[in-house]
Design a protein around this motif. Structure first.
Motif, PDB file in Angstrom:
ATOM      1  N   GLY A 154      38.284 -20.910  -6.242  1.00  0.00           N
ATOM      2  CA  GLY A 154      37.229 -20.044  -6.745  1.00  0.00           C
ATOM      3  C   GLY A 154      36.047 -19.910  -5.800  1.00  0.00           C
ATOM      4  N   ASP A 155      35.930 -20.808  -4.809  1.00  0.00           N
ATOM      5  CA  ASP A 155      34.808 -20.725  -3.863  1.00  0.00           C
ATOM      6  C   ASP A 155      34.949 -19.494  -2.968  1.00  0.00           C
ATOM      7  OD1 ASP A 155      33.750 -23.007  -4.841  1.00  0.00           O
ATOM      8  OD2 ASP A 155      34.267 -24.290  -3.135  1.00  0.00           O
ATOM      9  N   GLU A 156      33.809 -18.993  -2.508  1.00  0.00           N
ATOM     10  CA  GLU A 156      33.783 -17.909  -1.530  1.00  0.00           C
ATOM     11  C   GLU A 156      32.821 -18.289  -0.413  1.00  0.00           C
ATOM     12  OE1 GLU A 156      32.835 -14.172  -3.253  1.00  0.00           O
ATOM     13  OE2 GLU A 156      34.667 -14.029  -4.442  1.00  0.00           O
ATOM     14  N   VAL A 157      33.290 -18.136   0.824  1.00  0.00           N
ATOM     15  CA  VAL A 157      32.466 -18.454   1.996  1.00  0.00           C
ATOM     16  C   VAL A 157      32.710 -17.365   3.031  1.00  0.00           C
ATOM     17  CG1 VAL A 157      32.064 -20.051   3.889  1.00  0.00           C
ATOM     18  CG2 VAL A 157      32.488 -20.939   1.598  1.00  0.00           C
ATOM     19  N   THR A 158      31.642 -16.903   3.665  1.00  0.00           N
ATOM     20  CA  THR A 158      31.768 -15.867   4.686  1.00  0.00           C
ATOM     21  C   THR A 158      31.726 -16.501   6.065  1.00  0.00           C
ATOM     22  OG1 THR A 158      30.757 -14.191   3.269  1.00  0.00           O
ATOM     23  CG2 THR A 158      30.790 -13.754   5.632  1.00  0.00           C
ATOM     24  N   LEU A 159      32.785 -16.234   6.833  1.00  0.00           N
ATOM     25  CA  LEU A 159      32.853 -16.706   8.212  1.00  0.00           C
ATOM     26  C   LEU A 159      32.272 -15.649   9.132  1.00  0.00           C
ATOM     27  CD1 LEU A 159      36.476 -18.183   8.235  1.00  0.00           C
ATOM     28  CD2 LEU A 159      34.323 -19.441   8.054  1.00  0.00           C
ATOM     29  N   LYS A 187      36.619  -8.880   5.839  1.00  0.00           N
ATOM     30  CA  LYS A 187      35.399  -8.808   6.616  1.00  0.00           C
ATOM     31  C   LYS A 187      34.732 -10.178   6.750  1.00  0.00           C
ATOM     32  CE  LYS A 187      34.438  -3.981   5.430  1.00  0.00           C
ATOM     33  NZ  LYS A 187      33.474  -3.022   4.848  1.00  0.00           N
ATOM     34  N   GLY A 188      35.573 -11.206   6.910  1.00  0.00           N
ATOM     35  CA  GLY A 188      35.065 -12.559   7.114  1.00  0.00           C
ATOM     36  C   GLY A 188      34.823 -13.344   5.842  1.00  0.00           C
ATOM     37  N   LYS A 189      34.843 -12.683   4.690  1.00  0.00           N
ATOM     38  CA  LYS A 189      34.598 -13.410   3.433  1.00  0.00           C
ATOM     39  C   LYS A 189      35.910 -14.033   2.954  1.00  0.00           C
ATOM     40  CE  LYS A 189      31.897 -11.944   0.088  1.00  0.00           C
ATOM     41  NZ  LYS A 189      31.390 -11.173  -1.078  1.00  0.00           N
ATOM     42  N   VAL A 190      35.922 -15.367   2.921  1.00  0.00           N
ATOM     43  CA  VAL A 190      37.106 -16.121   2.503  1.00  0.00           C
ATOM     44  C   VAL A 190      36.964 -16.479   1.032  1.00  0.00           C
ATOM     45  CG1 VAL A 190      38.519 -18.170   2.897  1.00  0.00           C
ATOM     46  CG2 VAL A 190      37.380 -17.051   4.824  1.00  0.00           C
ATOM     47  N   LYS A 191      38.013 -16.200   0.271  1.00  0.00           N
ATOM     48  CA  LYS A 191      38.013 -16.557  -1.148  1.00  0.00           C
ATOM     49  C   LYS A 191      39.177 -17.499  -1.407  1.00  0.00           C
ATOM     50  CE  LYS A 191      38.009 -14.754  -5.851  1.00  0.00           C
ATOM     51  NZ  LYS A 191      38.010 -13.541  -6.707  1.00  0.00           N
TER      52      LYS A 191
END
Length: 559
Positions: A154-159, A187-191
């Motif tokens: 459920g986490d989201e992090v943008t690389l 676009k770099g956002k990892v979910k």
């Protein structure tokens, strides 16, 4: 760059240009430019040339039919420098036209418009040519701000991706995931989707970089723990199981750990509480960082009560104390309550019983639900002996002698005036129950007269006197200078006096020491042995030469 040509095949355009006759001869007919279907698109949208920096011109073809003479016009003067058509004019009929664009070495696109005129009729189309882009600068490297990433479902992090060099022609980054079931990227956002490991790739040109992403299960923390009971009362040895409820129901780890604040009193395993000893203990159920507590009170019930005396006989006014033992020793309430079946006969106070009057009653001791009894019989009051006196406190006896002691018991109305006699050493002196003391052997013994709990004593001293003393020879004959040993015997053998004294009636004729007689001079004398007042004698005859066997006459004497 090699030239690229876009050839547009244009069908012939029929341009019916009708040059009418004089008015006198024919009516005026308007000229026409007829465009075949194949060339319609060119006239509606125009001709587009791609980027090109070569040395050859770019060309395209189209066709039309004119009904009379026609001509072309390139409307923009600047465009006429790079744009031309062949043929540029002509008569009526089908025309196959070629549109030519000179190479564009600049970076800016350029455009122009070509108009075909036939009398008053005209048809136009646009011509555009793309600019020539600068030389391509390739991507040398791609880096991601993180090479490893730990996420929870459920986490989201943008690389962030960095493309080098900064002036690369195309710095567009494309992102991809090795397994979109585990984690996606846009676009770099990892979910993070579900538990697992995945590689996220950022690519620009021919270069790429990766980030390893580990997705862990989403942890749903425990919000509360409750017990079905907050207080529990148990007897020693009993057990009961507590039930713990952990919320929410979908908490990641609902494992409950149990503990007791005092394992000597109560222990717990998987919620099952076992009572071990009296007292209180807190049972804790913990899940995550939440907990609930149940207070356990353990009672040790009385199993039995016993008395040190089960039956007793007392005299009126007499008291004694009963001792109650409560089992087990760690019983929670060991308080003993005492009762009597008849307080007019016997009373009880904290175990001390007092005889009131003649009769029978039962004393009961109770602890918890258990009881013990003592049967009490009360007799008439006993008048105790206050003293015992003997007529003699000391007594001297010879072995074999006897003497009777007289005991006086006070008071005269004592309930029991019976006297019991005893000797501290019957081998020295005995006593019968009439008080008669008999001397047995030398020594001392204590004679005790006892009545009730009172007593009196007499010290008896027994002696054994010498009754007689004898010598082994009554007469002896010795020559001057010779010796002879006399042996004295004391009777009885256990007489107190053991020392024998020796003497000579004439020490000039004969001497004696420890029974050894020494002849000193010719003549006669008497040797005497003495012990305990008794004596024995031996007649000694001494000659210068052997006597020839004549014997003297000796005798014993007694004081």
């Amino acid at each position: 760059m090699k030239p690229r040509f876009i050839m547009f095949s244009l069908a012939a355009i029929l341009v019916a240009i009708s040059c009418g006759k004089s008015p006198e001869e024919k009516p005026v007919v308007q000229p026409e430019i007829n465009i075949p279907a194949e060339s319609q698109a060119i006239f509606s949208s125009g001709i587009s040339f791609p980027e090109y920096s070569g040395t050859s011109a770019q060309t395209a073809s189209l066709s039309f039919t004119a009904t009379e003479s026609w001509s072309t016009d390139v409307s923009d003067t600047k465009a006429s420098s790079w744009l031309s058509v062949q043929p540029s004019s002509g008569g009526a009929g089908t025309v196959n036209m070629t549109v030519s664009a000179q190479p564009n070495t600049g970076e800016t696109a350029r455009s122009g418009k070509v108009t075909i005129k036939c009398g008053t009729v005209s048809k136009s189309f646009s011509v555009t040519q793309a600019g020539n882009p600068p030389a391509v600068i390739a991507v040398e490297s791609v880096t991601i701000d993180k090479t490893e990433l730990a996420l929870v479902e459920g986490d989201e992090v943008t690389l962030s991706a960095t493309v080098k060099p900064d002036n690369a022609t195309d710095k567009t980054v494309t992102w991809s995931s090795s397994d979109e079931n585990i984690a996606t990227v846009e676009k770099g956002k990892v979910k993070a989707i579900k538990e697992g490991s995945v590689t996220i790739t950022a690519k620009a040109g021919e270069k790429s970089a990766t980030c390893k992403v580990t997705v862990a299960k989403k942890v749903i923390p425990v919000e509360s723990v409750t017990l079905n009971k907050t207080q529990l009362n148990l007897n020693k040895g009993e057990t009961e199981t507590l039930v713990a409820t952990v919320l929410p129901n979908d908490a990641t780890d609902k494992t409950v750990t149990w503990s007791s604040s005092n394992p000597d009193i109560a222990i717990v395993e998987n919620g099952k509480v076992a009572a071990l000893g009296g007292g209180s203990a807190s049972i804790e159920a913990r899940a995550g960082d939440k907990s609930a507590v149940c207070e356990v009170i353990v009672t040790v019930p009385v199993e039995s009560i016993t008395l040190n005396i089960n039956s007793i006989t007392l005299d009126e006014e007499q008291t004694t104390t009963l001792t109650a033992t409560v089992n087990p020793s760690d019983a929670t309430n060991k308080t003993v309550t005492w009762t009597t079946s008849d307080a007019s006969i016997v009373t009880v106070d904290n175990g001390t019983i007092t005889a009131i009057k003649e009769g029978k009653a039962t004393i009961t001791a109770k602890a918890g639900e258990k009881t013990a009894e003592c049967k009490v019989t009360v007799d008439k009051k006993v008048i105790a002996v206050s003293s015992v006196e003997l007529n003699k406190n000391s007594l001297d006896l010879k072995k074999g002698e006897s003497e009777t002691l007289i005991a006086t018991v006070k008071p005269d109305d004592a309930t029991d005036k019976t006297v019991t006699w005893s000797s501290s050493d019957v081998s020295i002196a005995t006593v019968d129950q009439s008080g008669k003391v008999t001397a047995k052997k030398t020594g001392k013994a204590t004679i005790t007269a006892k009545a009730g709990d009172k007593s009196s004593t007499c010290t008896v001293t027994v002696t054994t006197p010498v009754e007689s003393i004898t010598l082994n020879q009554a007469t002896i004959h010795l020559e001057v200078g010779n010796t002879e040993t006399l042996i004295a015997t004391i009777n009885p053998s256990d007489a107190d006096e053991k020392t024998i004294g020796w003497s000579s009636s004439d020490v000039k004729i004969a001497s004696v020491a420890n029974g050894v007689v020494t002849a000193l001079a010719e003549g006669t004398c008497t040797i005497t042995a003495m012990a305990g007042g008794k004596t024995a004698t031996c007649q000694v005859s001494i000659t210068l030469v052997p006597n020839g066997g004549n014997e003297g006459i000796g005798y014993e004497g007694e004081d």
